[in-house]
Scaffold this active site. Structure first.
Site, PDB file in Angstrom:
ATOM      1  N   SER A  92      -0.014 -26.539  67.623  1.00 42.77           N
ATOM      2  CA  SER A  92       0.714 -26.200  67.442  1.00 42.77           C
ATOM      3  C   SER A  92       2.345 -25.901  68.337  1.00 42.77           C
ATOM      4  O   SER A  92       3.119 -26.197  67.693  1.00 42.77           O
ATOM      5  CB  SER A  92       1.200 -25.886  66.133  1.00 42.77           C
ATOM      6  OG  SER A  92       0.225 -24.311  66.232  1.00 42.77           O
ATOM      7  N   ALA A  93       1.927 -25.099  69.057  1.00 42.16           N
ATOM      8  CA  ALA A  93       3.104 -24.597  69.663  1.00 42.16           C
ATOM      9  C   ALA A  93       3.384 -25.559  70.731  1.00 42.16           C
ATOM     10  O   ALA A  93       2.607 -26.563  71.520  1.00 42.16           O
ATOM     11  CB  ALA A  93       1.952 -23.158  70.870  1.00 42.16           C
ATOM     12  N   PRO A  94       5.341 -25.744  70.941  1.00 41.45           N
ATOM     13  CA  PRO A  94       6.139 -24.724  70.076  1.00 41.45           C
ATOM     14  C   PRO A  94       6.303 -24.366  68.785  1.00 41.45           C
ATOM     15  O   PRO A  94       7.227 -24.105  68.820  1.00 41.45           O
ATOM     16  CB  PRO A  94       7.090 -24.846  70.819  1.00 41.45           C
ATOM     17  CG  PRO A  94       6.818 -26.482  71.852  1.00 41.45           C
ATOM     18  CD  PRO A  94       5.493 -26.795  72.207  1.00 41.45           C
ATOM     19  N   GLY A  95       5.915 -25.330  68.290  1.00 45.53           N
ATOM     20  CA  GLY A  95       6.050 -25.683  66.872  1.00 45.53           C
ATOM     21  C   GLY A  95       6.903 -26.828  66.359  1.00 45.53           C
ATOM     22  O   GLY A  95       7.476 -26.211  65.076  1.00 45.53           O
ATOM     23  N   LYS A  97       6.434 -29.786  65.567  1.00 41.49           N
ATOM     24  CA  LYS A  97       6.289 -30.165  64.108  1.00 41.49           C
ATOM     25  C   LYS A  97       5.521 -29.732  63.402  1.00 41.49           C
ATOM     26  O   LYS A  97       5.973 -30.617  62.309  1.00 41.49           O
ATOM     27  CB  LYS A  97       4.665 -31.500  65.317  1.00 41.49           C
ATOM     28  CG  LYS A  97       5.114 -32.126  66.304  1.00 41.49           C
ATOM     29  CD  LYS A  97       4.702 -33.436  66.613  1.00 41.49           C
ATOM     30  CE  LYS A  97       5.195 -34.303  67.876  1.00 41.49           C
ATOM     31  NZ  LYS A  97       5.224 -33.124  69.160  1.00 41.49           N
ATOM     32  N   GLU A 115      -3.589 -21.956  66.923  1.00 42.63           N
ATOM     33  CA  GLU A 115      -2.742 -22.512  68.471  1.00 42.63           C
ATOM     34  C   GLU A 115      -3.309 -21.878  69.673  1.00 42.63           C
ATOM     35  O   GLU A 115      -3.750 -20.433  69.094  1.00 42.63           O
ATOM     36  CB  GLU A 115      -0.954 -21.914  68.720  1.00 42.63           C
ATOM     37  CG  GLU A 115      -0.454 -21.648  70.094  1.00 42.63           C
ATOM     38  CD  GLU A 115      -0.720 -23.277  71.245  1.00 42.63           C
ATOM     39  OE1 GLU A 115      -0.877 -23.963  70.661  1.00 42.63           O
ATOM     40  OE2 GLU A 115      -1.425 -23.168  72.094  1.00 42.63           O
ATOM     41  N   CYS A 244       2.091 -37.112  74.213  1.00 43.44           N
ATOM     42  CA  CYS A 244       3.084 -37.483  74.964  1.00 43.44           C
ATOM     43  C   CYS A 244       2.896 -38.125  76.206  1.00 43.44           C
ATOM     44  O   CYS A 244       3.650 -38.350  77.332  1.00 43.44           O
ATOM     45  CB  CYS A 244       4.564 -36.357  75.865  1.00 43.44           C
ATOM     46  SG  CYS A 244       4.003 -35.022  75.908  1.00 43.44           S
TER      47      CYS A 244
HETATM   48  N1  SAM Z   1       2.560 -29.801  68.494  1.00 46.38           N
HETATM   49  C1  SAM Z   1       3.440 -29.471  69.754  1.00 46.38           C
HETATM   50  C2  SAM Z   1       4.854 -29.475  69.183  1.00 46.38           C
HETATM   51  O1  SAM Z   1       5.148 -30.318  68.735  1.00 46.38           O
HETATM   52  O2  SAM Z   1       5.116 -28.126  69.627  1.00 46.38           O
HETATM   53  C3  SAM Z   1       2.910 -29.517  70.591  1.00 46.38           C
HETATM   54  C4  SAM Z   1       1.350 -28.982  71.244  1.00 46.38           C
HETATM   55  S1  SAM Z   1       1.510 -29.271  73.252  1.00 46.38           S
HETATM   56  C5  SAM Z   1       1.261 -31.063  72.974  1.00 46.38           C
HETATM   57  C6  SAM Z   1      -0.625 -28.338  72.692  1.00 46.38           C
HETATM   58  C7  SAM Z   1      -0.240 -27.215  72.706  1.00 46.38           C
HETATM   59  O3  SAM Z   1      -2.102 -27.871  72.527  1.00 46.38           O
HETATM   60  C8  SAM Z   1      -0.839 -26.156  73.618  1.00 46.38           C
HETATM   61  O4  SAM Z   1       0.162 -25.376  73.148  1.00 46.38           O
HETATM   62  C9  SAM Z   1      -1.668 -25.933  73.851  1.00 46.38           C
HETATM   63  O5  SAM Z   1      -1.397 -24.632  73.796  1.00 46.38           O
HETATM   64  C10 SAM Z   1      -2.310 -26.064  72.253  1.00 46.38           C
HETATM   65  N2  SAM Z   1      -3.936 -26.269  72.414  1.00 46.38           N
HETATM   66  C11 SAM Z   1      -5.008 -26.748  73.168  1.00 46.38           C
HETATM   67  N3  SAM Z   1      -6.017 -26.419  73.023  1.00 46.38           N
HETATM   68  C12 SAM Z   1      -5.843 -25.920  71.875  1.00 46.38           C
HETATM   69  C13 SAM Z   1      -7.333 -25.490  71.047  1.00 46.38           C
HETATM   70  N4  SAM Z   1      -8.397 -25.835  71.776  1.00 46.38           N
HETATM   71  N5  SAM Z   1      -6.571 -25.223  69.937  1.00 46.38           N
HETATM   72  C14 SAM Z   1      -5.536 -24.965  69.524  1.00 46.38           C
HETATM   73  N6  SAM Z   1      -4.868 -25.224  69.813  1.00 46.38           N
HETATM   74  C15 SAM Z   1      -4.924 -25.590  71.742  1.00 46.38           C
END
Ligand code: SAM
Length: 318
Positions: A92-95, A97, A115, A244
């Protein structure tokens, strides 16, 4: 053509955070300085002239609007969670969505924002604070380790602990009904990443195989695991998978490889934003359901797949 710089003459988009401000008030307020139009496809999205800088605008700094592009805003809108649902944002980060989900749900129901990265959890918490959403629970941990059968995600039968709550809630309200999966990806659809491609690999700082086949294979392996895990939650009706990335291996190939599993769980591909004409690469039957944005024409290369459980497809057309 894939490596062209995005067109800076394209409009700017902002998403109105309807938890804090209604769309018409935002149009009025921003309209004092800019020409503002409503997007005809994505709800709560406003179109502003190219090049206008809104970073320091009070509506941005107080969380009434978020600087979020059209492609990114399509993701939570494609999931279309209903107010009152329990929804899991898997990565979810940075959040951005996550808080969009909260707005679409009108602050009702619950969002679990998972996250894995501790530093990024802080950014997630900051985004949530700015949005004013009060129905988001942050879960610092690995989405792949969440047990789909854990009662907090999948409660069907009532156990001793939930029986009092259950006097007031139907069991459906305890179940995760939608999952947004926006996992780590190569970012090859973003402008910053395209510049990395143009630099010699040692100056790009990502090692010689940055976005080479080894890295893409590793990312795709994680994305497949994460999508399979999302589809395995027993009460989930809708799953959105997004990246993306412009790379087929992270997009159509991930979806195609999980399609038999999805079908075995009763899911089928649905068509997010049917009027949008850029669809998936024609590499398998059904790829026309997938949505792509183009890095040159739309400023960013995004990919969205929407899985809906068969018996819910008619329901979601209503
Ligand atoms: N959806 C977010 C937004 O729109 O702000 C962007 C998400 S970013 C593409 C992917 C995120 O997934 C990263 O913050 C990463 O640290 C996290 N991540 C990667 N592997 C993960 C896992 N196994 N469990 C939870 N989060 C994970």
């Amino acid at each position: 053509a894939l490596y062209q710089t995005p067109d800076v003459s394209k409009p700017r988009y902002v998403r109105v955070n309807t938890l804090k401000m209604d769309v018409d008030s935002a149009v009025l307020e921003l309209g004092k300085q800019f020409t503002v139009q409503k997007d005809d496809m994505v709800p709560d999205l406003l179109i502003l002239p190219p090049g206008c800088d809104l970073h320091a605008h009070s509506l941005v700094t107080n969380g009434s609007v978020f600087l979020q592009g059209k492609a990114s805003s399509m993701v939570a809108a494609a999931l279309a969670p209903k107010p009152g649902w329990k929804v899991l944002d898997a990565c979810s980060a940075p959040g951005n969505k996550t808080v969009h989900l909260a707005a679409l749900m009108k602050g009702k129901g619950k969002i679990i924002a998972c996250e894995l990265n501790k530093e990024r959890v802080k950014r997630l918490e900051e985004t949530i604070r700015l949005s004013g959403a009060a129905n988001i629970e942050v879960l610092y941990g690995d989405f792949l380790k969440l047990d789909p059968k854990d009662p907090s995600y999948s409660e069907h039968s009532l156990n001793f602990c939930t029986c009092y709550i259950s006097l007031f809630l139907t069991s459906k309200e305890l179940q995760v009904r939608a999952i947004l999966l926006d996992p780590s990806c190569s970012g090859s659809g973003t402008a910053a990443n395209r510049l990395d491609h143009l630099l010699p690999s040692h100056t790009a700082g990502h090692g010689a195989d940055f976005n080479g086949s080894e890295r893409l294979n590793k990312l795709a392996a994680f994305q497949k695991k994460a999508l399979e895990h999302a589809l395995s939650f027993p009460a989930v009706e809708r799953v959105v998978y997004s990246t993306c990335s412009i790379d087929q291996i992270e997009n159509e190939d991930v979806v195609q490889s999980l399609l038999p599993v999805a079908i075995s769980y009763g899911f089928q591909l649905a068509t997010p934003f049917p009027k949008w004409h850029r669809r998936g690469l024609p590499v398998f039957d059904g790829s026309e359901h997938l949505l792509r944005t183009n890095i040159v024409k739309d400023k960013v290369g995004f990919f969205i797949a929407l899985f809906v459980r068969k018996d819910m497809v008619n329901d979601c057309k209503k």
